[in-house]
Design a protein around this motif. Structure first.
Motif, mmCIF file in Angstrom:
data_model
loop_
_atom_site.group_PDB
_atom_site.id
_atom_site.type_symbol
_atom_site.label_atom_id
_atom_site.label_comp_id
_atom_site.label_asym_id
_atom_site.label_seq_id
_atom_site.Cartn_x
_atom_site.Cartn_y
_atom_site.Cartn_z
ATOM 1 N N CYS A 96 0.822 -1.218 0.000
ATOM 2 C CA CYS A 96 0.000 0.000 0.000
ATOM 3 C C CYS A 96 0.857 1.271 0.000
ATOM 4 O O CYS A 96 0.508 2.253 -0.648
ATOM 5 C CB CYS A 96 -0.949 0.004 1.181
ATOM 6 S SG CYS A 96 -2.228 -1.270 1.074
ATOM 7 N N LYS A 97 1.971 1.254 0.696
ATOM 8 C CA LYS A 97 2.839 2.429 0.754
ATOM 9 C C LYS A 97 3.353 2.803 -0.634
ATOM 10 O O LYS A 97 3.344 3.974 -1.023
ATOM 11 C CB LYS A 97 4.001 2.161 1.706
ATOM 12 C CG LYS A 97 4.886 3.362 1.943
ATOM 13 C CD LYS A 97 5.929 3.059 2.997
ATOM 14 C CE LYS A 97 6.785 4.271 3.260
ATOM 15 N NZ LYS A 97 7.754 4.020 4.325
ATOM 16 N N THR A 101 0.471 4.109 -2.817
ATOM 17 C CA THR A 101 0.151 5.498 -2.477
ATOM 18 C C THR A 101 1.141 6.448 -3.124
ATOM 19 O O THR A 101 0.767 7.506 -3.637
ATOM 20 C CB THR A 101 0.155 5.683 -0.945
ATOM 21 O OG1 THR A 101 -0.756 4.757 -0.368
ATOM 22 C CG2 THR A 101 -0.250 7.087 -0.561
ATOM 23 N N HIS A 154 -2.986 -3.491 -8.053
ATOM 24 C CA HIS A 154 -3.144 -3.267 -6.621
ATOM 25 C C HIS A 154 -4.517 -2.659 -6.314
ATOM 26 O O HIS A 154 -5.200 -3.095 -5.386
ATOM 27 C CB HIS A 154 -2.035 -2.353 -6.090
ATOM 28 C CG HIS A 154 -2.108 -2.138 -4.612
ATOM 29 N ND1 HIS A 154 -1.535 -3.011 -3.715
ATOM 30 C CD2 HIS A 154 -2.718 -1.178 -3.882
ATOM 31 C CE1 HIS A 154 -1.789 -2.581 -2.486
ATOM 32 N NE2 HIS A 154 -2.498 -1.465 -2.567
ATOM 33 N N CYS A 214 -7.412 -3.733 -3.569
ATOM 34 C CA CYS A 214 -7.328 -3.015 -2.296
ATOM 35 C C CYS A 214 -8.324 -1.857 -2.259
ATOM 36 O O CYS A 214 -8.106 -0.804 -2.875
ATOM 37 C CB CYS A 214 -5.904 -2.504 -2.093
ATOM 38 S SG CYS A 214 -5.665 -1.691 -0.501
ATOM 39 N N CYS A 233 -6.952 1.542 -0.835
ATOM 40 C CA CYS A 233 -6.159 2.319 -1.794
ATOM 41 C C CYS A 233 -7.042 2.920 -2.887
ATOM 42 O O CYS A 233 -6.761 4.019 -3.373
ATOM 43 C CB CYS A 233 -5.035 1.474 -2.387
ATOM 44 S SG CYS A 233 -3.666 1.246 -1.217
ATOM 45 N N CYS A 288 -8.300 5.964 -1.319
ATOM 46 C CA CYS A 288 -7.206 6.933 -1.271
ATOM 47 C C CYS A 288 -7.005 7.596 -2.636
ATOM 48 O O CYS A 288 -6.830 8.808 -2.722
ATOM 49 C CB CYS A 288 -5.925 6.241 -0.815
ATOM 50 S SG CYS A 288 -4.509 7.337 -0.657
#
Length: 78
Positions: A4-5, A8, A30, A34, A37, A40
């Protein structure tokens, strides 16, 4: 698969420059898996659109940034 990092980071980066094919593919994969995310990414897009609203136009020519600072020694509150 991306963590996830890293996803992002790519979401933010794609607002600044086109992603490479590998970056796009990895991010898309991804985001397909997810939900956090995906949310996000939608929030990044909203912030990007709102931020563009506050950019100075050629008519403004940065006039909004030339406002007087009222915290000096001659300000009314002193």
């Amino acid at each position: 698969m991306l963590m996830c990092k890293e996803a992002t980071r790519l979401m933010s980066l794609k607002r600044d420059r086109p992603l490479t094919f590998q970056e796009r593919l990895s991010l898309r994969l991804h985001l397909a898996m997810c939900g956090a995310c995906r949310n996000c990414d939608r929030q990044f897009e909203l912030l990007h659109r709102v931020g563009r609203h506050f950019e100075p136009t050629s008519q403004d020519d940065g006039a909004r940034h030339e406002q007087r600072d009222d915290t000096g020694p001659d300000s009314p509150g002193q």
